[in-house]
Motif scaffolding. Sequence first.
Motif, PDB file in Angstrom:
ATOM      1  N   SER A 152       0.747  -1.181  -0.053  1.00  0.00           N
ATOM      2  CA  SER A 152       0.015  -0.091   0.175  1.00  0.00           C
ATOM      3  C   SER A 152       0.708   1.267  -0.051  1.00  0.00           C
ATOM      4  CB  SER A 152      -0.812   0.050   1.202  1.00  0.00           C
ATOM      5  OG  SER A 152      -1.649  -0.981   1.314  1.00  0.00           O
ATOM      6  N   ILE A 153       1.904   1.385   0.714  1.00  0.00           N
ATOM      7  CA  ILE A 153       2.773   2.444   0.974  1.00  0.00           C
ATOM      8  C   ILE A 153       3.358   2.796  -0.251  1.00  0.00           C
ATOM      9  CG2 ILE A 153       4.823   3.544   2.060  1.00  0.00           C
ATOM     10  CD1 ILE A 153       4.073   1.591   4.484  1.00  0.00           C
ATOM     11  N   VAL A 154       4.077   1.393  -0.993  1.00  0.00           N
ATOM     12  CA  VAL A 154       4.629   1.782  -2.371  1.00  0.00           C
ATOM     13  C   VAL A 154       3.710   2.519  -3.353  1.00  0.00           C
ATOM     14  CG1 VAL A 154       5.706   0.500  -4.265  1.00  0.00           C
ATOM     15  CG2 VAL A 154       6.411  -0.007  -1.798  1.00  0.00           C
ATOM     16  N   ARG A 155       2.577   2.003  -3.331  1.00  0.00           N
ATOM     17  CA  ARG A 155       1.398   2.370  -4.421  1.00  0.00           C
ATOM     18  C   ARG A 155       1.117   3.791  -4.003  1.00  0.00           C
ATOM     19  NH1 ARG A 155      -4.466  -0.631  -4.572  1.00  0.00           N
ATOM     20  NH2 ARG A 155      -5.065  -0.085  -6.781  1.00  0.00           N
ATOM     21  N   TRP A 156       0.997   4.305  -2.913  1.00  0.00           N
ATOM     22  CA  TRP A 156       0.714   5.602  -2.601  1.00  0.00           C
ATOM     23  C   TRP A 156       1.756   6.699  -3.033  1.00  0.00           C
ATOM     24  CZ3 TRP A 156      -3.569   3.870  -3.357  1.00  0.00           C
ATOM     25  CH2 TRP A 156      -4.276   3.112  -2.482  1.00  0.00           C
ATOM     26  N   ILE A 157       3.281   6.004  -2.974  1.00  0.00           N
ATOM     27  CA  ILE A 157       4.165   6.778  -3.305  1.00  0.00           C
ATOM     28  C   ILE A 157       4.193   7.040  -4.792  1.00  0.00           C
ATOM     29  CG2 ILE A 157       6.660   6.810  -3.435  1.00  0.00           C
ATOM     30  CD1 ILE A 157       6.791   5.646  -0.605  1.00  0.00           C
ATOM     31  N   ILE A 158       4.077   6.047  -5.485  1.00  0.00           N
ATOM     32  CA  ILE A 158       4.176   5.945  -6.891  1.00  0.00           C
ATOM     33  C   ILE A 158       2.921   6.747  -7.695  1.00  0.00           C
ATOM     34  CG2 ILE A 158       4.275   4.461  -9.050  1.00  0.00           C
ATOM     35  CD1 ILE A 158       5.602   2.371  -7.431  1.00  0.00           C
TER      36      ILE A 158
END
Length: 421
Positions: free
Chosen positions: A291-297
Amino acid sequence: MSLPPLSPEQLVKPRHFELRMSLIFATLFVSQGTHLPYFPLWLQAKGFGAEQIAVILAAPMFLRVVTTPMLTALADRAKDRANVYIALVAATMVISAGYFLPATYAIVLAVSLLLTIVWTPHSPMADSLALSGVRRFGSNYTAMRKWGSISYLCANVVGGFILAGAGAKAVPVIIFVALAAALAAALFAPRMGRPRKASPLSAAEIQHAAPSLFNAYFLYFTFGVGIITASHAFLYGFVSIYWKSIGIGDSVVGLLWAWGVVSEVCMFLFFNRIFASVSVVRVMVIAGIGSIVRWIIFPLVWPLGLGIPGFFAVQSLHSVSVAMVLIGLQKMIAETVSEERTGAAQGIAYFFNGFFMAAVTLASGPLYDRLGVDGFLVMIPIAIVGLVLIGLAARSAPKRPVRRGDKRALVDEAGHTVAGK
């Protein structure tokens, strides 16, 4: 906690149980696969602003965190949960017709509030019926549940093409027709009777083998799941509006939503091959990191010129941030909750999911007004909080070894739930 032998009635497996449950999951998610991506577009087409849209989306979520646990717990005490499910689906179809009334703010909000009371329990009740089949007959949960994801995918794609031709006004019609199909399928819901009661144990045995649903491990875990899930609120509420604002058409919006569900289905199909030996806590940690990676990208895709292919790539993370949460939650419930409290456990989990999702959705309207797509960056610390809670759940997990017989039963149920042994 061990369960008693099946009664004569419970020994009788309903005919075509897996097929009937697959049909229920398939029809259940068509209406949801239309409502989630396209209802905000319908609201925008009716002239509502971002903050009004956030209220219309969030207010029902606050209401359902109270009503859903009550209804699911009541269903556990009913003569047959299938009858309660049929009644709720019928009421949902009737109330959804309220969206055909003049679309004033008051009317749309009132219909949405009434609708959430009877609509939200559909999924946890279907899960409860499916898990009874898992425990009693060794049915494969993922083999049944995957049809919900597939139908959700089809609703995303077909809905996008319908909206491209007919416009957002088609959304209430699609939802009503989909609920009519769900009602037809519900009439064939397998009758399972009341949930099987656990074997009588002493107070000490109960404390060890079947702790209260309000023990630290269960609470930390469901809190963490709820907050990780809530970090998706900005996506669910405003990503379709954002995609439209940068010139992406309805049909492509539908395909982008559908691609996320394709990745979800793939996770359902291959989860056991990849994560069979991974603990529930580690599964949820992976989901939180995804989830964190998704919101960063996400906010970087368009500015970096990655275009529509970039959005398809980031939507692939749906397999981690959503599918692994769904599977992990059901696995945790199957491993730690006795059958007669499955509905209540589902209700509590949905309570946390709903409450945190409502709070973040309500905040997402002002966030989108002020930050646009950069509002995704605010979802990062939310997902981090969820990860911390999952870590606390790991520290609160029971340390006492499980008796050999109980351990074998637990592994069997966990295996059936996720792997379908």
